[in-house]
Each structure stands twice: as structure tokens, then as C-alpha cells.
Motif scaffolding. Structure first.
Motif, PDB file in Angstrom:
ATOM      1  N   GLY A 213       0.802  -1.223   0.000  1.00 37.10           N
ATOM      2  CA  GLY A 213       0.000   0.000   0.000  1.00 37.10           C
ATOM      3  C   GLY A 213       0.829   1.264   0.000  1.00 37.10           C
ATOM      4  N   CYS A 214       2.139   1.136  -0.199  1.00 36.03           N
ATOM      5  CA  CYS A 214       3.030   2.304  -0.197  1.00 36.03           C
ATOM      6  C   CYS A 214       4.366   1.897  -0.808  1.00 36.03           C
ATOM      7  CB  CYS A 214       3.244   2.813   1.230  1.00 36.03           C
ATOM      8  SG  CYS A 214       4.114   1.624   2.298  1.00 36.03           S
ATOM      9  N   ARG A 215       5.252   2.858  -0.978  1.00 32.60           N
ATOM     10  CA  ARG A 215       6.625   2.536  -1.338  1.00 32.60           C
ATOM     11  C   ARG A 215       7.322   1.974  -0.100  1.00 32.60           C
ATOM     12  NH1 ARG A 215      10.035   7.112  -4.281  1.00 32.60           N
ATOM     13  NH2 ARG A 215       8.448   6.598  -5.845  1.00 32.60           N
ATOM     14  N   MET A 216       8.201   0.991  -0.276  1.00 30.35           N
ATOM     15  CA  MET A 216       8.893   0.380   0.863  1.00 30.35           C
ATOM     16  C   MET A 216       9.604   1.445   1.692  1.00 30.35           C
ATOM     17  SD  MET A 216      10.513  -3.114  -0.811  1.00 30.35           S
ATOM     18  CE  MET A 216      11.266  -3.611   0.737  1.00 30.35           C
ATOM     19  N   GLN A 217       9.422   1.356   3.010  1.00 32.59           N
ATOM     20  CA  GLN A 217      10.015   2.301   3.935  1.00 32.59           C
ATOM     21  C   GLN A 217      11.040   1.586   4.835  1.00 32.59           C
ATOM     22  OE1 GLN A 217       8.656   5.797   4.082  1.00 32.59           O
ATOM     23  NE2 GLN A 217       8.016   4.957   2.114  1.00 32.59           N
ATOM     24  N   ARG A 218      12.198   2.214   5.058  1.00 28.72           N
ATOM     25  CA  ARG A 218      13.141   1.686   6.043  1.00 28.72           C
ATOM     26  C   ARG A 218      12.506   1.886   7.417  1.00 28.72           C
ATOM     27  NH1 ARG A 218      16.240   4.941   2.909  1.00 28.72           N
ATOM     28  NH2 ARG A 218      16.479   6.465   4.619  1.00 28.72           N
ATOM     29  N   THR A 219      12.160   0.776   8.052  1.00 27.40           N
ATOM     30  CA  THR A 219      11.349   0.833   9.273  1.00 27.40           C
ATOM     31  C   THR A 219      12.071   0.189  10.442  1.00 27.40           C
ATOM     32  OG1 THR A 219       9.338   0.694   7.913  1.00 27.40           O
ATOM     33  CG2 THR A 219       9.102   0.249  10.279  1.00 27.40           C
ATOM     34  N   SER A 220      12.223   0.945  11.519  1.00 26.24           N
ATOM     35  CA  SER A 220      12.801   0.425  12.766  1.00 26.24           C
ATOM     36  C   SER A 220      11.691   0.279  13.800  1.00 26.24           C
ATOM     37  CB  SER A 220      13.881   1.361  13.315  1.00 26.24           C
ATOM     38  OG  SER A 220      15.033   1.340  12.499  1.00 26.24           O
ATOM     39  N   VAL A 221      11.684  -0.848  14.500  1.00 29.45           N
ATOM     40  CA  VAL A 221      10.701  -1.114  15.551  1.00 29.45           C
ATOM     41  C   VAL A 221      11.423  -1.163  16.890  1.00 29.45           C
ATOM     42  CG1 VAL A 221       9.073  -2.805  16.480  1.00 29.45           C
ATOM     43  CG2 VAL A 221       9.126  -2.343  14.018  1.00 29.45           C
ATOM     44  N   ILE A 222      10.997  -0.342  17.835  1.00 32.76           N
ATOM     45  CA  ILE A 222      11.558  -0.338  19.184  1.00 32.76           C
ATOM     46  C   ILE A 222      10.627  -1.178  20.036  1.00 32.76           C
ATOM     47  CG2 ILE A 222      12.537   1.068  21.010  1.00 32.76           C
ATOM     48  CD1 ILE A 222      13.544   1.662  18.077  1.00 32.76           C
ATOM     49  N   ASP A 223      11.058  -2.399  20.324  1.00 28.49           N
ATOM     50  CA  ASP A 223      10.178  -3.399  20.946  1.00 28.49           C
ATOM     51  C   ASP A 223      10.619  -3.645  22.389  1.00 28.49           C
ATOM     52  OD1 ASP A 223       8.107  -5.167  21.106  1.00 28.49           O
ATOM     53  OD2 ASP A 223       9.043  -6.727  19.881  1.00 28.49           O
ATOM     54  N   GLU A 224      10.385  -2.658  23.237  1.00 30.56           N
ATOM     55  CA  GLU A 224      10.866  -2.722  24.617  1.00 30.56           C
ATOM     56  C   GLU A 224      10.328  -3.928  25.367  1.00 30.56           C
ATOM     57  OE1 GLU A 224      11.206   0.139  28.593  1.00 30.56           O
ATOM     58  OE2 GLU A 224       9.983   0.779  26.886  1.00 30.56           O
ATOM     59  N   ARG A 225       9.070  -4.260  25.179  1.00 31.31           N
ATOM     60  CA  ARG A 225       8.432  -5.337  25.932  1.00 31.31           C
ATOM     61  C   ARG A 225       8.360  -6.654  25.167  1.00 31.31           C
ATOM     62  NH1 ARG A 225       3.065  -2.193  27.880  1.00 31.31           N
ATOM     63  NH2 ARG A 225       2.865  -2.030  25.625  1.00 31.31           N
ATOM     64  N   GLY A 226       8.859  -6.662  23.937  1.00 29.33           N
ATOM     65  CA  GLY A 226       8.883  -7.890  23.158  1.00 29.33           C
ATOM     66  C   GLY A 226       7.546  -8.310  22.599  1.00 29.33           C
ATOM     67  N   GLU A 227       6.550  -7.434  22.660  1.00 29.32           N
ATOM     68  CA  GLU A 227       5.215  -7.804  22.193  1.00 29.32           C
ATOM     69  C   GLU A 227       5.043  -7.680  20.688  1.00 29.32           C
ATOM     70  OE1 GLU A 227       1.603  -7.119  24.942  1.00 29.32           O
ATOM     71  OE2 GLU A 227       2.783  -5.289  25.075  1.00 29.32           O
ATOM     72  N   LEU A 228       5.728  -6.740  20.072  1.00 29.07           N
ATOM     73  CA  LEU A 228       5.507  -6.485  18.658  1.00 29.07           C
ATOM     74  C   LEU A 228       6.089  -7.592  17.791  1.00 29.07           C
ATOM     75  CD1 LEU A 228       6.182  -2.642  18.672  1.00 29.07           C
ATOM     76  CD2 LEU A 228       3.979  -3.786  18.393  1.00 29.07           C
ATOM     77  N   ALA A 229       7.382  -7.861  17.943  1.00 26.19           N
ATOM     78  CA  ALA A 229       8.023  -8.913  17.144  1.00 26.19           C
ATOM     79  C   ALA A 229       7.906 -10.280  17.801  1.00 26.19           C
ATOM     80  CB  ALA A 229       9.496  -8.573  16.920  1.00 26.19           C
ATOM     81  N   GLY A 230       7.629 -10.317  19.109  1.00 21.87           N
ATOM     82  CA  GLY A 230       7.555 -11.610  19.803  1.00 21.87           C
ATOM     83  C   GLY A 230       8.882 -12.330  19.794  1.00 21.87           C
ATOM     84  N   THR A 231       9.971 -11.590  19.978  1.00 18.03           N
ATOM     85  CA  THR A 231      11.306 -12.194  19.949  1.00 18.03           C
ATOM     86  C   THR A 231      11.522 -13.045  21.189  1.00 18.03           C
ATOM     87  OG1 THR A 231      12.174 -10.341  18.671  1.00 18.03           O
ATOM     88  CG2 THR A 231      13.779 -11.724  19.815  1.00 18.03           C
ATOM     89  N   TYR A 232      11.944 -14.273  20.961  1.00 19.11           N
ATOM     90  CA  TYR A 232      12.202 -15.214  22.066  1.00 19.11           C
ATOM     91  C   TYR A 232      13.490 -15.956  21.748  1.00 19.11           C
ATOM     92  CZ  TYR A 232      11.464 -19.059  25.380  1.00 19.11           C
ATOM     93  OH  TYR A 232      11.598 -19.976  26.393  1.00 19.11           O
ATOM     94  N   GLU A 233      14.483 -15.803  22.625  1.00 17.66           N
ATOM     95  CA  GLU A 233      15.797 -16.415  22.419  1.00 17.66           C
ATOM     96  C   GLU A 233      16.354 -16.070  21.036  1.00 17.66           C
ATOM     97  OE1 GLU A 233      15.390 -20.573  23.298  1.00 17.66           O
ATOM     98  OE2 GLU A 233      15.275 -20.228  25.457  1.00 17.66           O
ATOM     99  N   GLY A 234      16.194 -14.804  20.649  1.00 18.61           N
ATOM    100  CA  GLY A 234      16.788 -14.309  19.415  1.00 18.61           C
ATOM    101  C   GLY A 234      15.977 -14.528  18.159  1.00 18.61           C
ATOM    102  N   VAL A 235      14.821 -15.185  18.265  1.00 26.68           N
ATOM    103  CA  VAL A 235      13.995 -15.466  17.090  1.00 26.68           C
ATOM    104  C   VAL A 235      12.700 -14.660  17.180  1.00 26.68           C
ATOM    105  CG1 VAL A 235      12.744 -17.219  15.790  1.00 26.68           C
ATOM    106  CG2 VAL A 235      14.929 -17.789  16.866  1.00 26.68           C
ATOM    107  N   ALA A 236      12.364 -13.923  16.120  1.00 26.60           N
ATOM    108  CA  ALA A 236      11.109 -13.171  16.064  1.00 26.60           C
ATOM    109  C   ALA A 236       9.996 -14.110  15.612  1.00 26.60           C
ATOM    110  CB  ALA A 236      11.231 -11.993  15.111  1.00 26.60           C
TER     111      ALA A 236
END
Length: 346
Positions: A213-236
Motif C-alpha cells: 500500500g506504499c513505497r517500501m520504507q526503512r522501518t525500525s521497531v523499538i520493541d521494549e516489551r517484546g510484544e511487537l516482534a515476539g522475539t524469544y531467544e533471538g527469534v522473532a
């Protein structure tokens, strides 16, 4: 397949399982085949997990929270009401005598599983009141506070655990993207707890980084609580597309590092907390990045009563306020406002 499908196809990584589903107006989108309820229930101790998984599949899909209280009935919430069950999985709408009851030992056993049997290594998370688990699910912790020099040191005698089930909804932000892109400035998602802010943030991150829905954007996610990416032991475990994820960083520090290292066009984070977070969010804005963040408030007027919210608005980093409906309609947008003009855009 349409352009959206073509854009997404190249990032279907190992660890994610999808199926294509036909939506409204012929749109094709992806949905996960896994059962988020069963995924979250894996962290429960054996007896409680068996009781939870006995729920009919039709009910599981609507459950947002699994709540354990010592010596009280096991409770499920679908956002509008509380449900209970007996040991065979029969639905109960009140906590009667037949309701499955969680023992104090089962609460503690589940707590130890949450900590991967190393409570000491989870002290920072315990002090903050929650533990993020595999899959991006979040377990809130309640118990007895231990104070040192007037500050919370740890929590003992765990009496309640509330597991909030994380669900990815592909295409959740499609309508929002149509309204806010191209950006006129930063975006604030405003809503009560469980109104779908995190779900929208995930899909915004995925859409922006992949050019859906747009041109690709360089996007950084600040995931302080780990909820957005769900990173667990280094794996999103959640799919955020081609985002650069700063996992576990305090929001202010993560914003600063993103600006220094990744030259983002968009920075996404959940609720801004301290005054330092606000200051560094302003710095990210002045570095040329569009800021997208969430704030807890039932409406815009209530938000304005909070001193910190006023500080956030005064930075100039945010132009658009997206107001979400109540928790019984998660992800539904009730209004989009121009913050500077306090005018309605939709």
C-alpha cells in the motif's frame, strides 16, 4: 495473486506458516494457520493447559486472555465477557461449583514455566509486572511486593497470572494505511487496553517495511516489551516483514540507536513512557523519521488531561491521532484527527 501477494511472498521465512484467504473486494491476504490460543496455552502447567485446551475450537478463536488466580476458577476473557469451564471443557458463564479451579501450586508451576525455571534471570521483567513469552504473548504477574529503599525489588507469592494472547492479523492496517499514507507527520494510536493498538502497530510495521500500500520504507521497531516482534531467544515469532527490530531496548535508547545506526524513514514503538522517551522521540522526528506510537486513553479529551501526553503533543513529532473503538471491537477505528487543527479527517 495481486501486488500485495507478490510483495509479501519473498519474505515467507521458516517459522511462519500461512494460507491465502480471499477477502472483501477480491483482496487476497495472509493469515496464520497456527492456533494462537494453543500456542499461548503451552506455557501453562499440565493440568491447567489440559483444561484450557478442552475449550471448543470455536470459542478459542475469540479468547483474548487466560487468567489464573490461586484457589479461584480458571477464567477466559473474550473482550466483552468472562467465561469459565469445567474439567471437560464445557462452557460456564458463571464461576459455579463445577468450574475448574486453579490451585496455588498450579499458579506457581506456571510461573516457573514462564521464567524457564530460572526465576532469578527474569527479575527485571518481574519487577515490570509482566513476562513476554514465545510467540509474543504477554503474562502479567500479580503477587506480594518486596520493597528495598522505597522501590520495588521483586514480587513473591505469585497469586495471579494473566496471559494476553498475541494474534497477528494480516491486513488489519489496510484501511488505516489508505487514510494516513503518504504521511503528513507522526501518528499516535489512541485506545483503551485491548482495543487493538498492538495488532495495528504490527501490521503497520509489516506493511511499511514491505511496501504494501506504499513505497517500501526503512522501518525500525523499538520493541521494549517484546510484544511487537515476539522475539524469544533471538527469534522473532511475529512477522514484521523487513523491519529492523530493537528488542528489549528502552524506548528512548532504542529510538536514539535507530537514528544513529539504521537511518530509518519510520520508527514504530508502543506506548511512550518517560519524559526521556518523549525527548528522544522528538530527536527521531528532527532526524527525519516518521514516528508511530501508541498511547492508552479512552478518547482524545482524556488524553489531553495527562501531563505527559501534552508533552508528547508539544514536540511536534505527531500530526495524526487515530482513535480506536472499545475492546469489544479490537482494531476498529472510530476517528482520525489532525492533532494540530483538532479536526476530523474521517
Amino acid at each position: 495473486m495481486n501486488d500485495t501477494a507478490d510483495n509479501i511472498r519473498h519474505i515467507m521465512n521458516v517459522g511462519f506458516s500461512y494460507e491465502w484467504v480471499s477477502g472483501k473486494k477480491g483482496m487476497v491476504y495472509m493469515t496464520e494457520r497456527k492456533d494462537p490460543f494453543a500456542d499461548a496455552a503451552e506455557i501453562l502447567c499440565d493440568e491447567v493447559r489440559s483444561a484450557a485446551l478442552a475449550l471448543p475450537a470455536g470459542k478459542r478463536s475469540a479468547i483474548q486472555e487466560i487468567r489464573l488466580r490461586a484457589e479461584k476458577p480458571l477464567c477466559f476473557s473474550d473482550g466483552t465477557s468472562s467465561l469459565f469451564t469445567d474439567s471437560s471443557g464445557r462452557i460456564l458463564y458463571s464461576p459455579g461449583e463445577n468450574a475448574f479451579r486453579v490451585t496455588r501450586r498450579q499458579v506457581y508451576d506456571t510461573f516457573r514455566r514462564l521464567c524457564s525455571y530460572s526465576v532469578h534471570s527474569c527479575q527485571n521483567e518481574i519487577r515490570s509486572g509482566f513476562i513476554t513469552i514465545k510467540g509474543g504473548h504477554r503474562a502479567g504477574i500479580c503477587g506480594t511486593a518486596v520493597m528495598e529503599e522505597g522501590r520495588l525489588s521483586t514480587v513473591t507469592d505469585i497469586s495471579s497470572i494473566n496471559i494476553r494472547i498475541a494474534r497477528q492479523v494480516f491486513g488489519a492496517a489496510e484501511k488505516l494505511m489508505q487514510k494516513i499514507f503518504p504521511f503528513q507527520g507522526g501518528v499516535l494510536l489512541i485506545g483503551a487496553p485491548a482495543s487493538g493498538k498492538t495488532t495495528l502497530l504490527r501490521d503497520l510495521a509489516r506493511s511499511l517495511s514491505l511496501g504494501i500500500g506504499c513505497r517500501m520504507q526503512r522501518t525500525s521497531v523499538i520493541d521494549e516489551r517484546g510484544e511487537l516482534a515476539g522475539t524469544y531467544e533471538g527469534v522473532a515469532y511475529n512477522d514484521l516483514g523487513l523491519c529492523d527490530v530493537f528488542n528489549g531496548y528502552p524506548k528512548g535508547e532504542g529510538i536514539l540507536q535507530a537514528v544513529r545506526a539504521m537511518s530509518p524513514q519510520v520508527i514504530i514503538c508502543d506506548e511512550l513512557g518517560s519524559s526521556e522517551d518523549v525527548r528522544l522521540a522528538e530527536q527521531g522526528f528532527h532526524a527525519g523519521a516518521v514516528m508511530i506510537a501508541s498511547l492508552h486513553a479512552p478518547d482524545f479529551e482524556s488524553l489531553l488531561q495527562r501531563k505527559q501526553a501534552q508533552q508528547i503533543l508539544e514536540t511536534g513529532a505527531f500530526r495524526t491521532a487515530v482513535l480506536l473503538s472499545s475492546s469489544d471491537r479490537p482494531g476498529e477505528i472510530s476517528q482520525i484527527m489532525d492533532i494540530r487543527e483538532r479536526g476530523c479527517l474521517s
